[in-house]
Motif scaffolding. Structure first.
Motif, short mmCIF file in Angstrom:
data_model
loop_
_atom_site.label_atom_id
_atom_site.label_comp_id
_atom_site.label_asym_id
_atom_site.label_seq_id
_atom_site.Cartn_x
_atom_site.Cartn_y
_atom_site.Cartn_z
N HIS A 182 -3.17 -5.03 -1.75
CA HIS A 182 -1.87 -4.43 -1.87
C HIS A 182 -0.83 -4.86 -2.70
O HIS A 182 0.23 -4.57 -2.68
CB HIS A 182 -1.14 -4.32 -0.50
CG HIS A 182 -2.07 -3.77 0.61
ND1 HIS A 182 -3.14 -3.02 0.52
CD2 HIS A 182 -2.06 -4.29 1.88
CE1 HIS A 182 -3.78 -2.96 1.68
NE2 HIS A 182 -3.03 -3.56 2.65
N THR A 221 -9.64 7.28 -8.41
CA THR A 221 -10.00 5.93 -7.59
C THR A 221 -11.05 5.14 -8.43
O THR A 221 -12.19 5.59 -8.64
CB THR A 221 -10.66 6.39 -6.22
OG1 THR A 221 -9.63 7.07 -5.45
CG2 THR A 221 -10.94 5.13 -5.34
N PRO A 264 -8.77 0.23 -6.00
CA PRO A 264 -7.47 0.76 -6.20
C PRO A 264 -7.43 2.26 -6.71
O PRO A 264 -8.44 2.76 -7.38
CB PRO A 264 -6.94 -0.22 -7.45
CG PRO A 264 -8.42 -0.75 -7.98
CD PRO A 264 -9.44 -0.75 -6.92
N TYR A 311 -2.51 3.02 -4.07
CA TYR A 311 -3.13 2.74 -2.97
C TYR A 311 -4.66 2.02 -3.18
O TYR A 311 -5.05 1.83 -4.25
CB TYR A 311 -3.68 4.10 -2.37
CG TYR A 311 -2.69 5.10 -1.78
CD1 TYR A 311 -1.98 5.14 -0.75
CD2 TYR A 311 -2.42 6.07 -2.94
CE1 TYR A 311 -1.09 6.10 -0.41
CE2 TYR A 311 -1.59 7.07 -2.61
CZ TYR A 311 -0.90 6.97 -1.44
OH TYR A 311 0.16 7.99 -1.19
N ASP A 312 -4.89 1.20 -2.07
CA ASP A 312 -6.36 0.39 -2.26
C ASP A 312 -6.86 0.33 -0.95
O ASP A 312 -6.31 0.84 0.07
CB ASP A 312 -5.90 -0.91 -2.95
CG ASP A 312 -4.87 -1.76 -2.00
OD1 ASP A 312 -4.34 -1.27 -1.14
OD2 ASP A 312 -4.72 -2.79 -2.40
N ASP A 313 -7.90 -0.63 -0.74
CA ASP A 313 -8.55 -0.62 0.66
C ASP A 313 -7.46 -1.21 1.69
O ASP A 313 -6.96 -2.18 1.14
CB ASP A 313 -9.89 -1.15 0.47
CG ASP A 313 -10.56 -1.42 1.77
OD1 ASP A 313 -11.40 -0.41 1.97
OD2 ASP A 313 -10.71 -2.26 2.33
N PHE A 314 -7.57 -0.96 2.90
CA PHE A 314 -6.73 -1.86 3.84
C PHE A 314 -7.11 -3.41 3.83
O PHE A 314 -6.28 -4.10 4.35
CB PHE A 314 -7.04 -1.02 5.45
CG PHE A 314 -6.42 0.34 5.52
CD1 PHE A 314 -5.02 0.50 5.41
CD2 PHE A 314 -7.33 1.45 5.16
CE1 PHE A 314 -4.50 1.68 5.66
CE2 PHE A 314 -6.72 2.54 5.56
CZ PHE A 314 -5.45 2.78 5.59
N SER A 347 -7.34 -4.93 1.21
CA SER A 347 -6.93 -5.32 -0.16
C SER A 347 -5.77 -6.17 -0.15
O SER A 347 -5.14 -6.13 0.82
CB SER A 347 -7.10 -4.27 -1.00
OG SER A 347 -6.91 -4.74 -2.49
N TRP A 382 0.86 -1.10 -0.13
CA TRP A 382 0.03 -0.02 0.04
C TRP A 382 0.83 1.23 -0.01
O TRP A 382 1.97 1.27 0.82
CB TRP A 382 -0.93 -0.04 1.30
CG TRP A 382 -1.80 1.17 1.40
CD1 TRP A 382 -3.00 1.22 0.93
CD2 TRP A 382 -1.57 2.35 1.73
NE1 TRP A 382 -3.92 2.22 1.03
CE2 TRP A 382 -2.86 3.16 1.77
CE3 TRP A 382 -0.62 2.97 2.81
CZ2 TRP A 382 -2.92 4.32 2.24
CZ3 TRP A 382 -0.74 4.26 2.82
CH2 TRP A 382 -1.82 4.82 3.01
N GLY A 383 0.51 2.12 -0.69
CA GLY A 383 1.46 3.47 -0.97
C GLY A 383 2.58 3.31 -1.93
O GLY A 383 3.54 4.10 -1.63
#
Length: 228
Positions: free
Chosen positions: A215, A160, A150, A208-211, A213, A121-122
């Motif tokens: 990644h 997004t 995503p 970035y994506d959902d926590f 997800s 992520w990031g």
């Protein structure tokens, strides 16, 4: 080297004059190319060389011709006028081709492409835009696992996708076309934010994506540099 369509002319035989207008009733750019096709043994050969210039400048069925006025750059234009003159005694021929273009910017004649292995992520991808103007970005993202919501970010703009990607699906964010597809199905209505761009110089794209997800994913990033 100056290029008119598929015809390349040596720098020493041509002169280029450009004008840009801000009047909305006038073409954005006017390009005048004046040149010599060199000496030749016969008048027929001179006329043949001028015919080559005319064929290239006319742009075929569409009437649109690609001009290259500087190395590695191109601009689409239309021929408005072509003057040709043969000096019979000197065995020399000259031409003047006047083009207009609705494009404000030149662009690179080749895309720049980078592969991006996303593992967190990031995740960040540093890249450089060699142009003097911002460039639209084309991102092709493949999900190895389930990826939720995503997003791609250039530090100023973030786009997004509000859906869920299944393993193997491909999300394409086309900044130039302002269109997003998932496995070739248009999902533009399911995105929010603004399309990332590359400013002149150094840039960083982030994922970035959902926590909850995965990644992870594999992306291919493409763009064409542009110049004023």
């Amino acid at each position: 080297m100056i290029r008119i369509g598929d015809l390349t002319l040596p720098d020493e035989s041509v002169a280029v004059r450009e004008r840009r207008d801000t009047d909305p009733d006038l073409p954005v750019r006017t390009i005048r190319i004046t040149g010599s096709v060199g000496d030749a043994g016969t008048q027929a050969e001179l006329e043949s060389r001028l015919d080559d210039v005319a064929r290239a400048a006319l742009g075929g069925d569409t009437g649109v011709v690609e001009l290259s006025l500087r190395p590695g750059r191109r601009i689409a234009a239309r021929l408005q006028r072509l003057d040709r003159e043969v000096h019979r005694t000197a065995r020399e021929a000259v031409f003047t081709a006047l083009f207009t273009s609705g494009q404000a910017l030149e662009e690179a004649d080749r895309e720049t492409q980078l592969s991006w292995d996303i593992q967190a992520w990031g995740a960040a991808l540093p890249l450089e835009n060699e142009g003097t103007a911002s460039a639209d970005v084309h991102i092709e993202f493949t999900a190895p696992g389930a990826v939720l919501i995503p997003a791609f970010d250039d530090g100023v703009r973030r786009l997004t996708y509000s859906g869920i990607m299944s393993p193997g699906q491909v999300l394409v964010m086309d900044g130039a076309a302002r269109r997003v597809t998932l496995n070739d199905t248009d999902v533009t209505a399911q995105v929010s934010g603004d399309y990332p761009q590359l400013a002149p110089g150094n840039n960083t794209l982030r994922f970035y994506d959902d926590f909850d997800s995965a990644h992870q994913g594999a992306a291919i990033v493409r763009w064409r540099a542009r110049w004023w």
